[in-house]
Design an enzyme around this catalytic site. Structure first.
Site, PDB file in Angstrom:
ATOM      1  NE  ARG A 108      -3.668   0.451   2.163  1.00 19.18           N
ATOM      2  CZ  ARG A 108      -5.390   0.677   2.212  1.00 19.18           C
ATOM      3  NH1 ARG A 108      -5.428   1.426   3.542  1.00 19.18           N
ATOM      4  NH2 ARG A 108      -5.735   0.196   1.996  1.00 19.18           N
ATOM      5  CG  HIS A 135      -8.947   0.348  -2.488  1.00 14.98           C
ATOM      6  ND1 HIS A 135      -7.321  -0.846  -2.534  1.00 14.98           N
ATOM      7  CD2 HIS A 135      -8.914   0.112  -1.293  1.00 14.98           C
ATOM      8  CE1 HIS A 135      -7.979  -0.922  -1.496  1.00 14.98           C
ATOM      9  NE2 HIS A 135      -8.859  -0.375  -0.613  1.00 14.98           N
ATOM     10  CD  GLN A 138     -12.464  -2.146  -0.595  1.00 20.47           C
ATOM     11  OE1 GLN A 138     -11.961  -1.636   0.611  1.00 20.47           O
ATOM     12  NE2 GLN A 138     -14.194  -2.316  -0.396  1.00 20.47           N
ATOM     13  CG  ASP A 226     -13.867   6.549  -0.600  1.00 15.65           C
ATOM     14  OD1 ASP A 226     -13.844   5.797   0.592  1.00 15.65           O
ATOM     15  OD2 ASP A 226     -13.119   5.740  -1.481  1.00 15.65           O
ATOM     16  CB  CYS A 265     -14.250   0.618   0.103  1.00 16.08           C
ATOM     17  SG  CYS A 265     -13.444   2.141   0.650  1.00 16.08           S
ATOM     18  NE  ARG A 293     -10.671  -5.530   0.685  1.00 16.89           N
ATOM     19  CZ  ARG A 293      -9.473  -4.281   0.991  1.00 16.89           C
ATOM     20  NH1 ARG A 293      -9.780  -3.387   1.658  1.00 16.89           N
ATOM     21  NH2 ARG A 293      -8.769  -4.606   0.801  1.00 16.89           N
TER      22      ARG A 293
HETATM   23  N1   CP Z   1     -11.174  -0.397   2.580  1.00 19.95           N
HETATM   24  C1   CP Z   1     -10.318  -0.119   3.077  1.00 19.95           C
HETATM   25  O1   CP Z   1      -9.231  -0.224   1.909  1.00 19.95           O
HETATM   26  O2   CP Z   1      -9.975  -0.367   4.519  1.00 19.95           O
HETATM   27  P1   CP Z   1      -8.749   0.603   5.104  1.00 19.95           P
HETATM   28  O3   CP Z   1      -7.517   1.446   4.639  1.00 19.95           O
HETATM   29  O4   CP Z   1      -8.473  -0.173   6.277  1.00 19.95           O
HETATM   30  O5   CP Z   1      -7.398  -0.679   4.720  1.00 19.95           O
HETATM   31  N1  NVA Z   2     -10.155   6.393  -1.199  1.00 20.38           N
HETATM   32  C1  NVA Z   2     -10.067   6.480   0.988  1.00 20.38           C
HETATM   33  C2  NVA Z   2     -10.113   4.545  -0.021  1.00 20.38           C
HETATM   34  C3  NVA Z   2      -9.416   4.374   1.748  1.00 20.38           C
HETATM   35  C4  NVA Z   2     -10.249   3.077   2.041  1.00 20.38           C
HETATM   36  C5  NVA Z   2      -8.358   6.603   0.859  1.00 20.38           C
HETATM   37  O1  NVA Z   2      -7.427   6.414  -0.104  1.00 20.38           O
HETATM   38  O2  NVA Z   2      -7.531   6.982   1.412  1.00 20.38           O
END
Ligand code: CP
Ligand code: NVA
Length: 308
Positions: A108, A135, A138, A226, A265, A293
């Site tokens: 990540r 993502h 997700q 989101d 998400c 997930r």
């Molecule tokens: N939805 C999601 O990716 O959550 P986290 O940021 O908690 O991993």
């Molecule tokens: N769009 C959000 C998703 C978090 C899971 C971010 O990138 O922070």
């Protein structure tokens, strides 16, 4: 093209393979905690997944860790500052070193390019655990959730309402790959990145981008949103002002199909992108989505490690 099964973005994997992974996710869910031997990649008991996080995570972190353990493998969890990466070692060198130890790497990261550099230099599968661009893991969980609550996604209608962000981008890829209609409603200033818009056009996907949320949700089977402020965004007050008309509330839900579901998400910010009553209401499937997930990632990992 490399024979390594990277899971970097949905646009890079052919539609039949993605469908196979999603089918495996349904099977993984039905199988529960004790994954049957035939669903486990060969030799998984000797495999270790390394997870690297440049930014926070609850779901991705814990669901990947537990997914790998349920498959029978092991994990190592690292934050950016645990690595020499935090002190300037290059991603290319890190990729080559970790490939000598690990069997797969999930990352990540802030910049999508970091993920691509890792994959370019790794000799084991690399998985996108969220970047500023996309993502994909997700959305595999979201599709699993859609299919168990509504039915097969093919030919269905989904509306994305809010920021044209990384999660929206993976939904756009998915619309092309899984053959459903996606309407994206967002302010002009927060439209999805041009690169993704061009891609869906080239693919002749059924994706339309508009500014009017009411028009986007008319008759859809699912409304998704989101957070208005993603990790790394620095213009929170501007975004909140632009996105106010895109809040998902009961009035908006009523304009969708009668049994439409609501997805997010998570983490959710009640009172911003979604009201308490929608998030906690009967159409919301957000906690199934979070659970999924785990199941979707068991299927993704199994594919990356040569099974599925
Ligand atoms: N939805 C999601 O990716 O959550 P986290 O940021 O908690 O991993
Ligand atoms: N769009 C959000 C998703 C978090 C899971 C971010 O990138 O922070």
């Amino acid at each position: 093209p490399s024979a390594i099964r990277h899971f970097l973005d949905l646009d890079e994997i052919d539609a039949r393979t993605l469908r196979r992974i999603l089918n495996a996710a349904h099977t993984m869910k039905a199988a529960g905690k004790r994954v049957p031997v035939k669903l486990r990649p060969k030799g998984i008991a000797d495999d270790v997944l390394v997870l690297i996080f440049e930014k926070p995570s609850t779901r991705t972190r814990v669901s990947f860790d537990i997914a790998m353990r349920q498959l029978g493998g092991q994990t190592i969890m690292l934050n950016q500052n645990d690595l020499q990466l935090g002190r300037g070692e290059s991603i290319a060198d890190t990729a080559r070193v970790l490939s000598r130890y690990a069997d797969a790497i999930m990352l990540r990261c802030n910049k999508h390019k970091t993920l691509l550099d890792l994959a370019d230099h790794a000799s084991v599968p690399v998985i996108n655990g969220l970047t500023d661009k996309s993502h994909p893991c997700q959305i595999m969980a979201d599709l699993l959730t859609f299919e168990e609550s509504v039915g097969p996604i093919k030919g269905r209608k989904v509306a994305w309402v809010g920021d044209g962000n990384n999660v929206a981008a993976s939904w756009m890829h998915a619309a092309a790959k899984f053959g459903f209609e996606l309407r994206v409603a967002c302010p002009d200033e927060l439209r999805p990145q041009e690169e993704i818009v061009d891609w869906v056009q080239r693919e002749k996907a059924n994706v339309s981008i508009m500014t009017d949320p009411d028009k986007a949700v008319r008759g859809v089977d699912c409304i998704v949103t989101d957070t208005w402020v993603s990790m790394g965004d620095t213009d929170a007050s501007r975004r909140k002002q632009l996105l106010k008309p895109y809040a998902v509330n009961d009035a908006l839900m009523k304009k969708a199909a009668k049994d439409a579901i609501f997805m997010h998400c998570l983490p959710a910010y009640r009172g911003n992108e979604v009201t308490e009553s929608v998030l906690e209401g009967p159409q919301s499937v957000v906690f199934d989505e979070a659970e999924n997930r785990l199941h979707a990632q068991k299927a993704i990992l199994a594919w990356c490690l040569g099974g599925v």
